[in-house]
Design a protein around this motif. Structure first.
Motif, PDB file in Angstrom:
ATOM      1  N   TYR A  47       0.832  -1.201   0.000  1.00 29.67           N
ATOM      2  CA  TYR A  47       0.000   0.000   0.000  1.00 29.67           C
ATOM      3  C   TYR A  47       0.869   1.254   0.000  1.00 29.67           C
ATOM      4  O   TYR A  47       0.546   2.245  -0.653  1.00 29.67           O
ATOM      5  N   PHE A  48       1.966   1.215   0.752  1.00 26.74           N
ATOM      6  CA  PHE A  48       2.882   2.358   0.777  1.00 26.74           C
ATOM      7  C   PHE A  48       3.472   2.614  -0.601  1.00 26.74           C
ATOM      8  O   PHE A  48       3.562   3.760  -1.051  1.00 26.74           O
ATOM      9  N   LEU A  49       3.881   1.549  -1.314  1.00 24.19           N
ATOM     10  CA  LEU A  49       4.445   1.719  -2.647  1.00 24.19           C
ATOM     11  C   LEU A  49       3.431   2.315  -3.618  1.00 24.19           C
ATOM     12  O   LEU A  49       3.750   3.219  -4.396  1.00 24.19           O
ATOM     13  N   VAL A  50       2.211   1.819  -3.585  1.00 25.84           N
ATOM     14  CA  VAL A  50       1.180   2.337  -4.482  1.00 25.84           C
ATOM     15  C   VAL A  50       0.865   3.794  -4.131  1.00 25.84           C
ATOM     16  O   VAL A  50       0.766   4.647  -5.020  1.00 25.84           O
ATOM     17  N   ALA A  51       0.735   4.105  -2.848  1.00 25.42           N
ATOM     18  CA  ALA A  51       0.439   5.478  -2.441  1.00 25.42           C
ATOM     19  C   ALA A  51       1.597   6.411  -2.775  1.00 25.42           C
ATOM     20  O   ALA A  51       1.382   7.559  -3.184  1.00 25.42           O
ATOM     21  N   SER A  52       2.831   5.926  -2.631  1.00 25.08           N
ATOM     22  CA  SER A  52       3.988   6.749  -2.985  1.00 25.08           C
ATOM     23  C   SER A  52       3.999   7.050  -4.473  1.00 25.08           C
ATOM     24  O   SER A  52       4.259   8.185  -4.884  1.00 25.08           O
ATOM     25  N   GLY A  53       3.711   6.035  -5.282  1.00 24.32           N
ATOM     26  CA  GLY A  53       3.656   6.268  -6.725  1.00 24.32           C
ATOM     27  C   GLY A  53       2.575   7.256  -7.090  1.00 24.32           C
ATOM     28  O   GLY A  53       2.779   8.155  -7.908  1.00 24.32           O
ATOM     29  N   LEU A  54       1.406   7.120  -6.478  1.00 24.27           N
ATOM     30  CA  LEU A  54       0.310   8.051  -6.743  1.00 24.27           C
ATOM     31  C   LEU A  54       0.699   9.465  -6.326  1.00 24.27           C
ATOM     32  O   LEU A  54       0.453  10.429  -7.050  1.00 24.27           O
ATOM     33  N   SER A  55       1.351   9.606  -5.182  1.00 23.21           N
ATOM     34  CA  SER A  55       1.764  10.931  -4.698  1.00 23.21           C
ATOM     35  C   SER A  55       2.829  11.550  -5.587  1.00 23.21           C
ATOM     36  O   SER A  55       2.796  12.753  -5.871  1.00 23.21           O
ATOM     37  N   ILE A  56       3.779  10.732  -6.034  1.00 17.95           N
ATOM     38  CA  ILE A  56       4.841  11.256  -6.890  1.00 17.95           C
ATOM     39  C   ILE A  56       4.273  11.711  -8.223  1.00 17.95           C
ATOM     40  O   ILE A  56       4.595  12.796  -8.721  1.00 17.95           O
ATOM     41  N   VAL A  57       3.408  10.892  -8.826  1.00 21.62           N
ATOM     42  CA  VAL A  57       2.815  11.270 -10.110  1.00 21.62           C
ATOM     43  C   VAL A  57       1.968  12.526  -9.941  1.00 21.62           C
ATOM     44  O   VAL A  57       2.032  13.456 -10.759  1.00 21.62           O
ATOM     45  N   PHE A  58       1.189  12.597  -8.875  1.00 18.14           N
ATOM     46  CA  PHE A  58       0.362  13.786  -8.664  1.00 18.14           C
ATOM     47  C   PHE A  58       1.233  15.003  -8.387  1.00 18.14           C
ATOM     48  O   PHE A  58       0.962  16.094  -8.880  1.00 18.14           O
ATOM     49  N   GLY A  59       2.293  14.841  -7.612  1.00 23.07           N
ATOM     50  CA  GLY A  59       3.160  15.968  -7.285  1.00 23.07           C
ATOM     51  C   GLY A  59       3.944  16.481  -8.473  1.00 23.07           C
ATOM     52  O   GLY A  59       4.145  17.689  -8.627  1.00 23.07           O
ATOM     53  N   MET A  61       3.246  15.811 -11.889  1.00 18.63           N
ATOM     54  CA  MET A  61       2.502  16.073 -13.120  1.00 18.63           C
ATOM     55  C   MET A  61       1.128  16.686 -12.888  1.00 18.63           C
ATOM     56  O   MET A  61       0.437  17.006 -13.843  1.00 18.63           O
ATOM     57  N   ASP A  62       0.691  16.795 -11.651  1.00 12.82           N
ATOM     58  CA  ASP A  62      -0.645  17.300 -11.340  1.00 12.82           C
ATOM     59  C   ASP A  62      -1.741  16.444 -11.951  1.00 12.82           C
ATOM     60  O   ASP A  62      -2.762  16.947 -12.410  1.00 12.82           O
ATOM     61  N   ILE A  63      -1.510  15.130 -11.982  1.00 12.13           N
ATOM     62  CA  ILE A  63      -2.497  14.194 -12.522  1.00 12.13           C
ATOM     63  C   ILE A  63      -2.737  13.115 -11.475  1.00 12.13           C
ATOM     64  O   ILE A  63      -1.790  12.525 -10.967  1.00 12.13           O
ATOM     65  N   LEU A  64      -3.996  12.873 -11.149  1.00 14.12           N
ATOM     66  CA  LEU A  64      -4.332  11.742 -10.294  1.00 14.12           C
ATOM     67  C   LEU A  64      -4.513  10.524 -11.185  1.00 14.12           C
ATOM     68  O   LEU A  64      -5.516  10.406 -11.894  1.00 14.12           O
ATOM     69  N   ASN A  65      -3.548   9.636 -11.176  1.00 11.21           N
ATOM     70  CA  ASN A  65      -3.577   8.467 -12.049  1.00 11.21           C
ATOM     71  C   ASN A  65      -4.129   7.285 -11.269  1.00 11.21           C
ATOM     72  O   ASN A  65      -3.420   6.635 -10.520  1.00 11.21           O
ATOM     73  N   PHE A  66      -5.410   6.989 -11.466  1.00  8.10           N
ATOM     74  CA  PHE A  66      -6.023   5.857 -10.782  1.00  8.10           C
ATOM     75  C   PHE A  66      -5.633   4.525 -11.395  1.00  8.10           C
ATOM     76  O   PHE A  66      -5.970   3.482 -10.866  1.00  8.10           O
ATOM     77  N   ALA A  67      -4.924   4.540 -12.514  1.00 13.20           N
ATOM     78  CA  ALA A  67      -4.459   3.309 -13.142  1.00 13.20           C
ATOM     79  C   ALA A  67      -3.133   2.842 -12.546  1.00 13.20           C
ATOM     80  O   ALA A  67      -2.579   1.845 -12.993  1.00 13.20           O
ATOM     81  N   GLN A  68      -2.643   3.532 -11.549  1.00 13.93           N
ATOM     82  CA  GLN A  68      -1.349   3.200 -10.932  1.00 13.93           C
ATOM     83  C   GLN A  68      -1.320   1.761 -10.409  1.00 13.93           C
ATOM     84  O   GLN A  68      -0.355   1.041 -10.618  1.00 13.93           O
ATOM     85  N   GLY A  69      -2.366   1.339  -9.745  1.00 17.03           N
ATOM     86  CA  GLY A  69      -2.419  -0.029  -9.217  1.00 17.03           C
ATOM     87  C   GLY A  69      -2.429  -1.070 -10.318  1.00 17.03           C
ATOM     88  O   GLY A  69      -1.849  -2.151 -10.170  1.00 17.03           O
ATOM     89  N   ALA A  70      -3.057  -0.755 -11.445  1.00 21.14           N
ATOM     90  CA  ALA A  70      -3.064  -1.691 -12.574  1.00 21.14           C
ATOM     91  C   ALA A  70      -1.660  -1.861 -13.132  1.00 21.14           C
ATOM     92  O   ALA A  70      -1.287  -2.960 -13.559  1.00 21.14           O
ATOM     93  N   TYR A  71      -0.876  -0.798 -13.108  1.00 22.70           N
ATOM     94  CA  TYR A  71       0.511  -0.906 -13.571  1.00 22.70           C
ATOM     95  C   TYR A  71       1.327  -1.795 -12.633  1.00 22.70           C
ATOM     96  O   TYR A  71       2.171  -2.568 -13.084  1.00 22.70           O
ATOM     97  N   PHE A  72       1.101  -1.692 -11.344  1.00 28.73           N
ATOM     98  CA  PHE A  72       1.771  -2.590 -10.397  1.00 28.73           C
ATOM     99  C   PHE A  72       1.374  -4.035 -10.675  1.00 28.73           C
ATOM    100  O   PHE A  72       2.202  -4.949 -10.620  1.00 28.73           O
ATOM    101  N   MET A  73       0.090  -4.255 -10.969  1.00 31.22           N
ATOM    102  CA  MET A  73      -0.388  -5.602 -11.237  1.00 31.22           C
ATOM    103  C   MET A  73       0.233  -6.154 -12.522  1.00 31.22           C
ATOM    104  O   MET A  73       0.650  -7.316 -12.568  1.00 31.22           O
ATOM    105  N   ILE A  74       0.315  -5.337 -13.549  1.00 31.13           N
ATOM    106  CA  ILE A  74       0.960  -5.771 -14.798  1.00 31.13           C
ATOM    107  C   ILE A  74       2.412  -6.125 -14.535  1.00 31.13           C
ATOM    108  O   ILE A  74       2.916  -7.142 -15.023  1.00 31.13           O
ATOM    109  N   GLY A  75       3.101  -5.312 -13.756  1.00 33.53           N
ATOM    110  CA  GLY A  75       4.494  -5.602 -13.427  1.00 33.53           C
ATOM    111  C   GLY A  75       4.663  -6.915 -12.691  1.00 33.53           C
ATOM    112  O   GLY A  75       5.590  -7.684 -12.964  1.00 33.53           O
TER     113      GLY A  75
END
Length: 156
Positions: A47-59, A61-75
């Motif tokens: 959860y920390f990794l996913v939240a960190s990725g979401l925070s970094i992308v939002f910080g 690029m100013d975009i809330l990327n809700f597909a972040q978890g799907a990218y973790f799953m693909i990986g």
């Protein structure tokens, strides 16, 4: 300073209460208790990794990327497939996992570029549409992964 100490005491008390509750619900079995605690720690780290990725992308690029978890799953699936692939069986087991992680990172980067350049760039001025788009991409990626790998659990 006393307020900070009280906060730390409260946090430690909550952690202790959760550990006692976990031990009692495992019927005193130390193996089950250890599995529960480690599973919780690993899930918290994920959860920390996913939240960190979401925070970094939002910080950045100013975009809330809700597909972040799907990218973790693909990986995770790409790493699993490459680790167990027939052509990788001749490679040392200690080298297969890092190679799988590198390949999963490359796949995630390519998908990220496609998402950002092809889909998100026209929506920079409309943040609500960004949320809807990335949420839809997450659903589509999740369903595509179900179609490719199915819904059964894989054992490492």
């Amino acid at each position: 300073m006393a307020r900070i100490r009280n906060t730390y005491g409260l946090i430690l008390g909550i952690i202790a209460a959760l550990l006692v509750f976990s031990f009692l619900t495992s019927s005193g079995d130390l193996g089950s208790f250890g599995t529960t605690v480690l599973s919780g720690l690993f899930l918290g780290a994920l959860y920390f990794l996913v939240a960190s990725g979401l925070s970094i992308v939002f910080g950045l690029m100013d975009i809330l990327n809700f597909a972040q978890g799907a990218y973790f799953m693909i990986g995770a699936y790409v790493t699993f497939e490459l680790f167990h692939a027939d052509f990788m069986q001749g490679i040392d087991v200690n080298l297969r996992f890092p190679l799988g992680v590198i390949a999963a990172t490359a796949v995630g980067a390519v998908l990220g570029v496609v998402l950002e350049r092809g889909l998100l760039r026209p929506l920079y001025a409309r943040p609500v549409f960004q949320l809807v788009l990335t949420f839809g991409v997450a659903i589509v990626l999740g369903e595509a992964l179900k179609a490719i790998w199915g819904t059964e659990a894989y054992s490492w």
